[in-house]
Design a protein around this motif. Sequence first.
Motif, PDB file in Angstrom:
ATOM      1  N   LEU A 137      -7.320   2.950   0.591  1.00 52.80           N
ATOM      2  CA  LEU A 137      -6.731   2.681  -0.523  1.00 52.80           C
ATOM      3  C   LEU A 137      -7.202   3.644  -1.626  1.00 52.80           C
ATOM      4  CD1 LEU A 137      -5.453   0.534  -2.299  1.00 52.80           C
ATOM      5  CD2 LEU A 137      -7.366  -1.073  -2.300  1.00 52.80           C
ATOM      6  N   VAL A 140      -5.003   6.628  -1.578  1.00 54.20           N
ATOM      7  CA  VAL A 140      -3.686   6.275  -2.118  1.00 54.20           C
ATOM      8  C   VAL A 140      -3.759   6.225  -3.784  1.00 54.20           C
ATOM      9  CG1 VAL A 140      -1.862   4.672  -2.602  1.00 54.20           C
ATOM     10  CG2 VAL A 140      -2.716   5.009  -0.195  1.00 54.20           C
ATOM     11  N   GLY A 184       3.325   6.661  -6.304  1.00 58.23           N
ATOM     12  CA  GLY A 184       2.500   5.695  -5.736  1.00 58.23           C
ATOM     13  C   GLY A 184       3.291   5.374  -4.397  1.00 58.23           C
ATOM     14  N   TYR A 188       2.095   5.698  -0.718  1.00 58.50           N
ATOM     15  CA  TYR A 188       1.767   4.233  -0.180  1.00 58.50           C
ATOM     16  C   TYR A 188       2.591   4.335   1.412  1.00 58.50           C
ATOM     17  CZ  TYR A 188       3.008  -0.272   1.265  1.00 58.50           C
ATOM     18  OH  TYR A 188       3.315  -1.457   1.932  1.00 58.50           O
ATOM     19  N   SER A 191       0.543   6.749   3.673  1.00 58.58           N
ATOM     20  CA  SER A 191      -0.666   6.090   4.099  1.00 58.58           C
ATOM     21  C   SER A 191      -0.555   5.217   5.282  1.00 58.58           C
ATOM     22  CB  SER A 191      -1.247   5.584   3.064  1.00 58.58           C
ATOM     23  OG  SER A 191      -0.619   4.270   2.577  1.00 58.58           O
ATOM     24  N   TYR A 193      -0.225   2.116   4.762  1.00 62.22           N
ATOM     25  CA  TYR A 193      -1.301   0.871   4.363  1.00 62.22           C
ATOM     26  C   TYR A 193      -0.162  -0.310   4.204  1.00 62.22           C
ATOM     27  CZ  TYR A 193      -4.819  -1.622   1.584  1.00 62.22           C
ATOM     28  OH  TYR A 193      -5.405  -2.700   1.033  1.00 62.22           O
TER      29      TYR A 193
END
Length: 413
Positions: A137, A140, A184, A188, A191, A193
């Motif tokens: 996080l 990111v 973003g 994102y 990643s 995530y």
Amino acid sequence: MRMPRFRDSERLRLTTSSTRTVRLAGAPEGPPLLPWPVAAVGGGALAALAGVVLVAGVVLVAWLSAIAIALPTVLGFAAQVWLLAHGGVLVIGDVGVSLVPLGLTVAFVLLCMPVGRFAYRQGRLARTGEVGPRENLVLVAGSVAQVAIGYTLVAAALAWGFEGPALVWRPAWGAFAVSVLGGGIGAYRASGYRPWASWPAWLRGGLRGAAAGGLGLVVVSSLALAVAVVAGEAGISTLEQAVGFDAGGVFVWALVTLAYLPTALGWALSWLLGAGFTVGTGSLVSLSGTQLGMLPSIPLFGALPTAGVADAWMLAWLSAGVAAGAVAGVVAARGARRGGQGTLGSAAAAGLLVGIGFLGWAAASRGALGSLRLVDLGPRLWESLLIGVPLLLLSAVLAGLVAWLVRRRLPAS
């Protein structure tokens, strides 16, 4: 005594099927190509400059029809158009244009997405070993923040030079929002995530419903705009002939129309949901009637309805906006079998998110095309808040509850 021979030699054969090296999940692929801050901040600045070059290319095509204009003036105009897409003001003579071409804004968001992905990967490659959810996080957020710094600095510098210090904040905030959104999404997705796995089921259902409802808003607004363009085709053709475009002008005007298409869809959506929109001071276009004054010779304005009280059947268009909210509620109610409270929460969350998205779309679609009467163009915000948002919320909740009741009764039938 003679020993038996094994004829199946395959049992003893050792083979190598591949020389490929299997990389463990989470392990870095190699050293970073660039240091993380250089990749992120520099990538954001390059994305902004690439957008300026893209706009300049289109403006130069139009310049071929008016080559007497000095090239530095043309390039300065291109920079101002780029700023306009981020909320700036385009000054043409003594007239200021602030109506944002949202299609161009969306294009710049897409331009920032690969930059965010590249920045995240460079930051990840700089770290060895596994990365936990918290560190992921941080990567990111750090990538997005640095991309936004580079992108916003370019916007602030251009605004300072072309619009003056007093107006720097408008395109700077717009550039920050564009870079954060685009960067973003890119970071994102790179990643992997996925935080929503631990979120409550009703909230995940609400997000799915909001996505479906947002798509529904795009569909119904596109339908309304298409019907208006077909009905006003004669007026649009008359205005296009009056302008008298050459070949280059037709090409540039087609791109300008595409750039303002999401803005026009925002107007159409506000009309569908009962809020209506204005095309200048003292004007109003709504489901109940139309009041117009003097308008500039913009071909798309030929699609506006004629002035006067609308027929009663025009109110049937309100059902299209209701349908978009209903889609959000139905999709939110699908999935795992939940109780009535969970379904109500999902549908309400979906309707509220769709309503907030509509309100933001309406706010971004407002602006001016000049002075005096040509100010305050676009959806009416207070009416959008008091009519459109509650309409979407109520339709989503009712449709979600109906879908839940139908699903409950299906096994018993």
